[in-house]
Design a protein around this motif. Structure first.
Motif, mmCIF file in Angstrom:
data_model
loop_
_atom_site.group_PDB
_atom_site.id
_atom_site.type_symbol
_atom_site.label_atom_id
_atom_site.label_comp_id
_atom_site.label_asym_id
_atom_site.label_seq_id
_atom_site.Cartn_x
_atom_site.Cartn_y
_atom_site.Cartn_z
ATOM 1 N N GLU A 24 -60.892 0.558 -33.483
ATOM 2 C CA GLU A 24 -61.004 1.799 -32.725
ATOM 3 C C GLU A 24 -62.427 2.015 -32.213
ATOM 4 O OE1 GLU A 24 -57.233 4.012 -34.921
ATOM 5 O OE2 GLU A 24 -59.274 4.565 -35.487
ATOM 6 N N HIS A 25 -63.426 1.623 -32.993
ATOM 7 C CA HIS A 25 -64.802 1.654 -32.481
ATOM 8 C C HIS A 25 -64.876 0.846 -31.181
ATOM 9 C CE1 HIS A 25 -66.958 2.395 -36.610
ATOM 10 N NE2 HIS A 25 -66.270 3.446 -36.199
ATOM 11 N N SER A 26 -64.280 -0.332 -31.193
ATOM 12 C CA SER A 26 -64.312 -1.213 -30.023
ATOM 13 C C SER A 26 -63.615 -0.545 -28.842
ATOM 14 C CB SER A 26 -63.640 -2.548 -30.358
ATOM 15 O OG SER A 26 -64.254 -3.136 -31.497
ATOM 16 N N PHE A 27 -62.514 0.146 -29.125
ATOM 17 C CA PHE A 27 -61.786 0.873 -28.086
ATOM 18 C C PHE A 27 -62.639 2.004 -27.510
ATOM 19 C CE2 PHE A 27 -59.076 4.675 -27.301
ATOM 20 C CZ PHE A 27 -58.429 4.247 -26.148
ATOM 21 N N PHE A 28 -63.300 2.779 -28.374
ATOM 22 C CA PHE A 28 -64.133 3.887 -27.888
ATOM 23 C C PHE A 28 -65.283 3.368 -27.017
ATOM 24 C CE2 PHE A 28 -62.855 5.934 -32.153
ATOM 25 C CZ PHE A 28 -61.669 6.416 -31.617
ATOM 26 N N LEU A 29 -65.853 2.246 -27.415
ATOM 27 C CA LEU A 29 -66.913 1.654 -26.598
ATOM 28 C C LEU A 29 -66.347 1.174 -25.263
ATOM 29 C CD1 LEU A 29 -68.889 -0.413 -29.278
ATOM 30 C CD2 LEU A 29 -69.590 1.744 -28.220
ATOM 31 N N GLU A 30 -65.214 0.504 -25.326
ATOM 32 C CA GLU A 30 -64.581 -0.079 -24.132
ATOM 33 C C GLU A 30 -64.322 0.968 -23.049
ATOM 34 O OE1 GLU A 30 -60.396 -2.466 -23.077
ATOM 35 O OE2 GLU A 30 -60.894 -1.942 -25.154
ATOM 36 N N ILE A 41 -67.179 -4.099 -20.987
ATOM 37 C CA ILE A 41 -65.781 -3.691 -21.209
ATOM 38 C C ILE A 41 -64.993 -4.860 -21.785
ATOM 39 C CG2 ILE A 41 -63.633 -2.985 -20.063
ATOM 40 C CD1 ILE A 41 -65.397 -1.463 -18.022
ATOM 41 N N ASP A 42 -65.162 -6.037 -21.198
ATOM 42 C CA ASP A 42 -64.439 -7.236 -21.655
ATOM 43 C C ASP A 42 -64.834 -7.616 -23.077
ATOM 44 O OD1 ASP A 42 -63.210 -7.345 -19.206
ATOM 45 O OD2 ASP A 42 -64.530 -8.919 -18.384
ATOM 46 N N GLU A 43 -66.114 -7.504 -23.374
ATOM 47 C CA GLU A 43 -66.579 -7.877 -24.713
ATOM 48 C C GLU A 43 -66.037 -6.919 -25.769
ATOM 49 O OE1 GLU A 43 -70.682 -9.344 -26.966
ATOM 50 O OE2 GLU A 43 -70.775 -8.653 -24.882
ATOM 51 N N ALA A 44 -66.078 -5.626 -25.462
ATOM 52 C CA ALA A 44 -65.534 -4.637 -26.396
ATOM 53 C C ALA A 44 -64.038 -4.848 -26.588
ATOM 54 C CB ALA A 44 -65.816 -3.224 -25.895
ATOM 55 N N ASP A 45 -63.341 -5.171 -25.493
ATOM 56 C CA ASP A 45 -61.901 -5.418 -25.561
ATOM 57 C C ASP A 45 -61.588 -6.635 -26.431
ATOM 58 O OD1 ASP A 45 -59.233 -4.587 -24.520
ATOM 59 O OD2 ASP A 45 -59.235 -6.629 -23.721
ATOM 60 N N ALA A 46 -62.418 -7.651 -26.342
ATOM 61 C CA ALA A 46 -62.222 -8.859 -27.159
ATOM 62 C C ALA A 46 -62.378 -8.535 -28.640
ATOM 63 C CB ALA A 46 -63.211 -9.946 -26.743
ATOM 64 N N PHE A 47 -63.363 -7.704 -28.979
ATOM 65 C CA PHE A 47 -63.518 -7.286 -30.374
ATOM 66 C C PHE A 47 -62.308 -6.459 -30.823
ATOM 67 C CE2 PHE A 47 -68.197 -8.007 -29.858
ATOM 68 C CZ PHE A 47 -68.341 -8.877 -30.932
ATOM 69 N N ARG A 48 -61.840 -5.583 -29.951
ATOM 70 C CA ARG A 48 -60.678 -4.762 -30.292
ATOM 71 C C ARG A 48 -59.477 -5.646 -30.638
ATOM 72 N NH1 ARG A 48 -56.280 -2.989 -27.642
ATOM 73 N NH2 ARG A 48 -56.958 -3.943 -25.682
ATOM 74 N N MET A 49 -59.230 -6.638 -29.814
ATOM 75 C CA MET A 49 -58.080 -7.521 -30.057
ATOM 76 C C MET A 49 -58.304 -8.422 -31.273
ATOM 77 S SD MET A 49 -56.591 -8.433 -26.275
ATOM 78 C CE MET A 49 -58.124 -9.045 -25.559
ATOM 79 N N GLY A 50 -59.565 -8.776 -31.518
ATOM 80 C CA GLY A 50 -59.875 -9.561 -32.711
ATOM 81 C C GLY A 50 -59.547 -8.795 -33.986
ATOM 82 N N PHE A 51 -59.892 -7.522 -34.000
ATOM 83 C CA PHE A 51 -59.570 -6.700 -35.171
ATOM 84 C C PHE A 51 -58.077 -6.365 -35.232
ATOM 85 C CE2 PHE A 51 -64.187 -5.979 -35.334
ATOM 86 C CZ PHE A 51 -64.401 -6.172 -36.693
ATOM 87 N N ASP A 52 -57.419 -6.298 -34.072
ATOM 88 C CA ASP A 52 -55.953 -6.160 -34.065
ATOM 89 C C ASP A 52 -55.323 -7.329 -34.825
ATOM 90 O OD1 ASP A 52 -55.575 -3.791 -32.699
ATOM 91 O OD2 ASP A 52 -55.134 -4.714 -30.766
ATOM 92 N N ASN A 53 -55.765 -8.536 -34.498
ATOM 93 C CA ASN A 53 -55.213 -9.735 -35.129
ATOM 94 C C ASN A 53 -55.506 -9.762 -36.627
ATOM 95 O OD1 ASN A 53 -54.255 -10.649 -32.650
ATOM 96 N ND2 ASN A 53 -56.091 -11.837 -32.205
ATOM 97 N N LEU A 54 -56.724 -9.369 -36.985
ATOM 98 C CA LEU A 54 -57.092 -9.309 -38.400
ATOM 99 C C LEU A 54 -56.202 -8.313 -39.136
ATOM 100 C CD1 LEU A 54 -59.228 -10.127 -40.647
ATOM 101 C CD2 LEU A 54 -60.405 -8.020 -40.019
ATOM 102 N N LEU A 55 -56.039 -7.127 -38.557
ATOM 103 C CA LEU A 55 -55.243 -6.085 -39.194
ATOM 104 C C LEU A 55 -53.789 -6.520 -39.338
ATOM 105 C CD1 LEU A 55 -55.192 -3.245 -40.396
ATOM 106 C CD2 LEU A 55 -54.852 -2.336 -38.088
ATOM 107 N N TYR A 56 -53.262 -7.217 -38.338
ATOM 108 C CA TYR A 56 -51.886 -7.721 -38.420
ATOM 109 C C TYR A 56 -51.713 -8.627 -39.641
ATOM 110 C CZ TYR A 56 -47.651 -10.366 -37.389
ATOM 111 O OH TYR A 56 -46.411 -10.970 -37.487
ATOM 112 N N ASP A 57 -52.652 -9.550 -39.835
ATOM 113 C CA ASP A 57 -52.563 -10.480 -40.970
ATOM 114 C C ASP A 57 -52.729 -9.744 -42.298
ATOM 115 O OD1 ASP A 57 -52.125 -12.593 -39.271
ATOM 116 O OD2 ASP A 57 -54.209 -13.253 -39.225
#
Length: 310
Positions: A24-30, A41-57
């Motif tokens: 969510e931090h990454s989303f707020f920055l994005e 924007i792209d870099e923040a989005d990449a972090f957001r999706m990286g943490f999405d994947n981590l949270l899924y696992d």
């Protein structure tokens, strides 16, 4: 030395809370950058999706392992999380992974004696390593961004203090995961000093962010937020004094617990008001829910500290 059971459980519980916070931090920055800074924007989005994947696992590993105290505390998801995500996705056009919220909401706690501990411990160790690598990268990103903002090289709608605030949270998360990787046994007394100093400051800053993002006509809410800011500033100073043994930590814990109960109630009402479009502000609904979960997390910790001090 931390036992295998505690290592597994505490690691997964930490990530269920903090991996969501980081994404969510990454989303707020994005969503805070202007079109000129599409690379940010792209870099923040990449972090957001990286943490999405981590949270899924983490979610897939957590069934039947994490404690009911954590799942029922309101720090993982709240009654407003899903609607806050849907509203925030609608406003911004960012595709938020609401399936993760549904997955967290459906998690059940139980004994995990049936699991192969050795295999599970290896998986959790790998998850922790991933979390540290991701968070280390996010810390670098936030640090660089804060420097750029303070030197007027970039504009963002996020306050400089908010960027500093979420940078401190990322560093705190990294430190906690690092302790788990080293199998450090939790020292409740040390935790009380550190966590209360840290989270009281966070609660104070949340109050100030809310105050500053409300519409100027919302006088009552602005005054309430302002009062919470002052109250938690005082509690932050008291927690620091307790670290220096000027006052007993138990006194600070009791005061912090009552104040956190109150601010959590305020944040819950505010988040509901944002989701239902009853509050005039420039607060994205997910930010309200985000701060509510952090208050719930802190409240659970304070109850642990108070029980240990009795």
């Amino acid at each position: 030395m931390l036992s295998s059971n505690k290592f597994i459980q505490q690691s997964l519980e930490l990530h269920l809370f903090f991996a969501r916070i980081m994404k969510e931090h990454s989303f707020f920055l994005e969503i805070g950058f202007t079109p000129k800074n599409s690379n940010y924007i792209d870099e923040a989005d990449a972090f957001r999706m990286g943490f999405d994947n981590l949270l899924y696992d983490v979610i897939t590993m957590s069934e039947g392992i994490v404690s009911s105290d954590v799942l029922q505390s309101g720090e993982v998801v709240t009654p407003f999380t899903l609607e806050a995500e849907k509203a925030s996705a609608y406003f911004t056009g960012v595709k938020i992974a609401t399936d993760l919220t549904k997955g967290e909401a459906e998690l059940m706690s139980s004994s995990f004696s049936r699991h192969n501990h050795e295999e599970l411990e290896k998986k959790v160790f790998a998850i922790n390593k991933r979390a540290m690598e991701l968070t280390r990268g996010l810390i670098r990103f936030k640090t660089g961004l804060l420097s750029e903002v303070l030197s007027c090289k970039i504009f963002t709608v996020n306050y400089p203090l908010l960027i500093d605030h979420i940078l401190r949270e990322a560093k705190f998360y990294f430190m906690l995961v690092q302790r788990l990787q080293n199998c450090e046994e939790i020292d409740i007394e040390r935790e009380a000093y550190e966590q209360e100093t840290f989270w009281n400051r966070i609660m104070a800053e949340h109050s100030k962010f809310i105050r500053g993002l409300l519409d100027p006509t919302e006088d009552e809410l602005i005054n309430t937020a302002n009062n919470f800011g002052h109250q938690f500033d005082i509690l932050t100073r008291k927690a620091k004094e307790a670290m220096n043994q000027s006052i007993p930590i138990s006194k600070v814990t009791d005061e912090s617990l009552e104040a956190t109960k109150s601010i959590r109630s305020f944040k819950a009402q505010g988040t509901q008001g944002l989701v239902e479009c009853k509050i005039k502000s420039i607060i994205i609904p997910l930010l309200g829910d985000h701060t509510l979960r952090e208050a719930s997390h802190y409240l659970r910790l304070l109850k642990i500290f108070r029980k240990a001090e009795d």
